[in-house]
Design a protein around this motif. Sequence first.
Motif, PDB file in Angstrom:
ATOM      1  N   SER A  90       0.829  -1.217   0.000  1.00 18.89           N
ATOM      2  CA  SER A  90       0.000   0.000   0.000  1.00 18.89           C
ATOM      3  C   SER A  90       0.859   1.261   0.000  1.00 18.89           C
ATOM      4  O   SER A  90       0.413   2.315  -0.436  1.00 18.89           O
ATOM      5  N   VAL A  91       2.078   1.162   0.496  1.00 22.98           N
ATOM      6  CA  VAL A  91       3.000   2.299   0.505  1.00 22.98           C
ATOM      7  C   VAL A  91       3.666   2.378  -0.872  1.00 22.98           C
ATOM      8  O   VAL A  91       4.071   1.357  -1.422  1.00 22.98           O
ATOM      9  N   ALA A  92       3.755   3.590  -1.439  1.00 18.91           N
ATOM     10  CA  ALA A  92       4.466   3.782  -2.711  1.00 18.91           C
ATOM     11  C   ALA A  92       5.925   4.076  -2.398  1.00 18.91           C
ATOM     12  O   ALA A  92       6.224   4.829  -1.460  1.00 18.91           O
ATOM     13  N   MET A  93       6.841   3.491  -3.159  1.00 17.71           N
ATOM     14  CA  MET A  93       8.268   3.557  -2.822  1.00 17.71           C
ATOM     15  C   MET A  93       9.153   3.879  -4.014  1.00 17.71           C
ATOM     16  O   MET A  93       8.841   3.542  -5.155  1.00 17.71           O
ATOM     17  N   THR A  94      10.264   4.533  -3.705  1.00 17.24           N
ATOM     18  CA  THR A  94      11.377   4.618  -4.635  1.00 17.24           C
ATOM     19  C   THR A  94      12.649   4.734  -3.799  1.00 17.24           C
ATOM     20  O   THR A  94      12.586   4.641  -2.571  1.00 17.24           O
ATOM     21  N   ASN A  95      13.788   4.895  -4.448  1.00 18.59           N
ATOM     22  CA  ASN A  95      15.061   4.924  -3.727  1.00 18.59           C
ATOM     23  C   ASN A  95      16.000   5.938  -4.351  1.00 18.59           C
ATOM     24  O   ASN A  95      15.872   6.297  -5.530  1.00 18.59           O
ATOM     25  N   CYS A  96      16.987   6.340  -3.534  1.00 22.79           N
ATOM     26  CA  CYS A  96      18.145   7.032  -4.074  1.00 22.79           C
ATOM     27  C   CYS A  96      19.376   6.531  -3.326  1.00 22.79           C
ATOM     28  O   CYS A  96      19.258   5.901  -2.275  1.00 22.79           O
ATOM     29  N   GLY A  97      20.538   6.811  -3.920  1.00 18.77           N
ATOM     30  CA  GLY A  97      21.777   6.290  -3.345  1.00 18.77           C
ATOM     31  C   GLY A  97      22.325   5.185  -4.224  1.00 18.77           C
ATOM     32  O   GLY A  97      21.723   4.816  -5.238  1.00 18.77           O
ATOM     33  N   ARG A  98      23.471   4.644  -3.814  1.00 19.98           N
ATOM     34  CA  ARG A  98      24.147   3.643  -4.645  1.00 19.98           C
ATOM     35  C   ARG A  98      23.321   2.354  -4.758  1.00 19.98           C
ATOM     36  O   ARG A  98      23.357   1.641  -5.763  1.00 19.98           O
ATOM     37  N   LEU A  99      22.549   2.052  -3.709  1.00 19.30           N
ATOM     38  CA  LEU A  99      21.723   0.845  -3.713  1.00 19.30           C
ATOM     39  C   LEU A  99      20.284   1.208  -3.369  1.00 19.30           C
ATOM     40  O   LEU A  99      20.041   2.170  -2.647  1.00 19.30           O
ATOM     41  N   GLY A 100      19.355   0.419  -3.879  1.00 18.94           N
ATOM     42  CA  GLY A 100      17.946   0.666  -3.573  1.00 18.94           C
ATOM     43  C   GLY A 100      17.258  -0.623  -3.172  1.00 18.94           C
ATOM     44  O   GLY A 100      17.522  -1.691  -3.746  1.00 18.94           O
ATOM     45  N   TRP A 101      16.348  -0.500  -2.196  1.00 20.90           N
ATOM     46  CA  TRP A 101      15.603  -1.674  -1.712  1.00 20.90           C
ATOM     47  C   TRP A 101      14.457  -1.961  -2.671  1.00 20.90           C
ATOM     48  O   TRP A 101      13.688  -1.074  -3.036  1.00 20.90           O
ATOM     49  N   THR A 102      14.360  -3.199  -3.103  1.00 23.98           N
ATOM     50  CA  THR A 102      13.289  -3.537  -4.042  1.00 23.98           C
ATOM     51  C   THR A 102      12.889  -5.006  -3.867  1.00 23.98           C
ATOM     52  O   THR A 102      13.422  -5.701  -2.998  1.00 23.98           O
ATOM     53  N   THR A 103      11.913  -5.401  -4.643  1.00 25.05           N
ATOM     54  CA  THR A 103      11.407  -6.773  -4.532  1.00 25.05           C
ATOM     55  C   THR A 103      11.523  -7.456  -5.895  1.00 25.05           C
ATOM     56  O   THR A 103      11.550  -6.794  -6.937  1.00 25.05           O
ATOM     57  N   ASP A 104      11.632  -8.775  -5.871  1.00 24.62           N
ATOM     58  CA  ASP A 104      11.393  -9.545  -7.100  1.00 24.62           C
ATOM     59  C   ASP A 104      10.702 -10.851  -6.698  1.00 24.62           C
ATOM     60  O   ASP A 104      10.308 -10.996  -5.540  1.00 24.62           O
ATOM     61  N   GLN A 105      10.549 -11.773  -7.646  1.00 24.11           N
ATOM     62  CA  GLN A 105       9.793 -13.002  -7.327  1.00 24.11           C
ATOM     63  C   GLN A 105      10.437 -13.797  -6.199  1.00 24.11           C
ATOM     64  O   GLN A 105       9.777 -14.549  -5.505  1.00 24.11           O
ATOM     65  N   ASN A 106      11.767 -13.616  -6.046  1.00 19.48           N
ATOM     66  CA  ASN A 106      12.479 -14.445  -5.074  1.00 19.48           C
ATOM     67  C   ASN A 106      12.551 -13.834  -3.677  1.00 19.48           C
ATOM     68  O   ASN A 106      12.882 -14.518  -2.727  1.00 19.48           O
ATOM     69  N   GLY A 107      12.321 -12.536  -3.577  1.00 15.05           N
ATOM     70  CA  GLY A 107      12.412 -11.937  -2.250  1.00 15.05           C
ATOM     71  C   GLY A 107      12.713 -10.463  -2.309  1.00 15.05           C
ATOM     72  O   GLY A 107      12.415  -9.781  -3.290  1.00 15.05           O
ATOM     73  N   TYR A 108      13.304  -9.984  -1.216  1.00 13.28           N
ATOM     74  CA  TYR A 108      13.682  -8.577  -1.092  1.00 13.28           C
ATOM     75  C   TYR A 108      15.165  -8.468  -1.324  1.00 13.28           C
ATOM     76  O   TYR A 108      15.929  -9.332  -0.920  1.00 13.28           O
ATOM     77  N   LEU A 109      15.579  -7.397  -1.994  1.00 14.48           N
ATOM     78  CA  LEU A 109      17.001  -7.246  -2.261  1.00 14.48           C
ATOM     79  C   LEU A 109      17.380  -5.786  -2.406  1.00 14.48           C
ATOM     80  O   LEU A 109      16.519  -4.936  -2.644  1.00 14.48           O
ATOM     81  N   TYR A 110      18.671  -5.519  -2.270  1.00 14.26           N
ATOM     82  CA  TYR A 110      19.220  -4.213  -2.605  1.00 14.26           C
ATOM     83  C   TYR A 110      19.865  -4.322  -3.975  1.00 14.26           C
ATOM     84  O   TYR A 110      20.698  -5.206  -4.205  1.00 14.26           O
ATOM     85  N   ALA A 111      19.473  -3.427  -4.876  1.00 10.23           N
ATOM     86  CA  ALA A 111      19.979  -3.484  -6.245  1.00 10.23           C
ATOM     87  C   ALA A 111      20.554  -2.125  -6.629  1.00 10.23           C
ATOM     88  O   ALA A 111      20.047  -1.085  -6.208  1.00 10.23           O
ATOM     89  N   PRO A 112      21.625  -2.122  -7.450  1.00  7.31           N
ATOM     90  CA  PRO A 112      22.202  -0.858  -7.899  1.00  7.31           C
ATOM     91  C   PRO A 112      21.352  -0.164  -8.953  1.00  7.31           C
ATOM     92  O   PRO A 112      21.524   1.032  -9.198  1.00  7.31           O
ATOM     93  N   GLN A 113      20.437  -0.902  -9.596  1.00  8.75           N
ATOM     94  CA  GLN A 113      19.606  -0.314 -10.648  1.00  8.75           C
ATOM     95  C   GLN A 113      18.143  -0.365 -10.275  1.00  8.75           C
ATOM     96  O   GLN A 113      17.676  -1.307  -9.631  1.00  8.75           O
ATOM     97  N   ASP A 114      17.419   0.645 -10.724  1.00 10.82           N
ATOM     98  CA  ASP A 114      15.970   0.664 -10.591  1.00 10.82           C
ATOM     99  C   ASP A 114      15.396  -0.306 -11.629  1.00 10.82           C
ATOM    100  O   ASP A 114      15.595  -0.123 -12.834  1.00 10.82           O
ATOM    101  N   PRO A 115      14.707  -1.360 -11.186  1.00 11.76           N
ATOM    102  CA  PRO A 115      14.176  -2.324 -12.168  1.00 11.76           C
ATOM    103  C   PRO A 115      13.152  -1.697 -13.128  1.00 11.76           C
ATOM    104  O   PRO A 115      12.957  -2.221 -14.225  1.00 11.76           O
ATOM    105  N   GLU A 116      12.522  -0.587 -12.738  1.00 20.94           N
ATOM    106  CA  GLU A 116      11.539   0.060 -13.636  1.00 20.94           C
ATOM    107  C   GLU A 116      12.215   0.839 -14.750  1.00 20.94           C
ATOM    108  O   GLU A 116      11.760   0.838 -15.884  1.00 20.94           O
ATOM    109  N   THR A 117      13.280   1.569 -14.398  1.00 22.57           N
ATOM    110  CA  THR A 117      13.922   2.420 -15.407  1.00 22.57           C
ATOM    111  C   THR A 117      15.139   1.728 -16.019  1.00 22.57           C
ATOM    112  O   THR A 117      15.661   2.201 -17.028  1.00 22.57           O
ATOM    113  N   GLN A 118      15.578   0.657 -15.396  1.00 27.25           N
ATOM    114  CA  GLN A 118      16.811  -0.058 -15.826  1.00 27.25           C
ATOM    115  C   GLN A 118      18.033   0.855 -15.771  1.00 27.25           C
ATOM    116  O   GLN A 118      18.990   0.657 -16.532  1.00 27.25           O
TER     117      GLN A 118
END
Length: 216
Positions: free
Chosen positions: A58-86
């Motif tokens: 229900s909360v809308a999210m985005t990130n800034c910084g070298r890593l961002g917290w996000t989700t995928d089918q396998n779980g939660y992770l910190y990724a260097p890229q925004d999966p939406e914008t690549q």
Amino acid sequence: MLDLFADEQPWQEPLAPGAVVLRRFALAHVDALLRGIADVVSQSPLRHMVTPGGYTMSVAMTNCGRLGWTTDQNGYLYAPQDPETQRPWPEMPQAFVRLCHAASTAAGYPDFRPDACLINRYAPGAKLSLHQDKDEPDLRAPIVSVSLGLPAIFQFGGLKRNAPLQRLMLEHGDIVVWGGESRLFYHGIAPLKPGYHPVTGECRYNLTFRQASKGE
Ligand code: SIN
Ligand code: FE2
């Protein structure tokens, strides 16, 4: 913008071992923080992430910084890229870095160097169920969490999910810092009550700073 709140003086309230609430600490930084949020959101839009279990948050999210917290089918992770914008997440605005350093220092964590900042936007009804922040590899680093706009009820428990909860109202400009003994304490946000805040309108923003990579 005329800031009606900027002259309130900050104060501290102990919350738990290693945890403190810095009341109104962010007030003097609000205009710069809001510009920072707008800048980040223009590059990496707010979105409702889907948990590995298929639940749309229900909360809308985005990130800034070298890593961002996000989700995928396998779980939660910190990724260097925004999966939406690549593309890499937007840089952390200097105003964020400065405020976070001042807050972590005031809370007794002067060496905290966040490399991830999660931006949460709560509309009325949005909530964050009780959880631990445990996706970070180095638990020596604290969490710094900044509240802007509409007030919300923050629940802060203990190491076990069923520990008794403290419930406190987080208001515009408040910062919670937790680390050390309380670094893995369960916490959450109760469903946001509808309202209007002169600075953010009908929503609450939260900035959560973390060290998401392994420290030395
Ligand atoms: C979080 O637990 O990540 C956010 C807490 C908040 O919105 O204050
Ligand atoms: Fe959290």
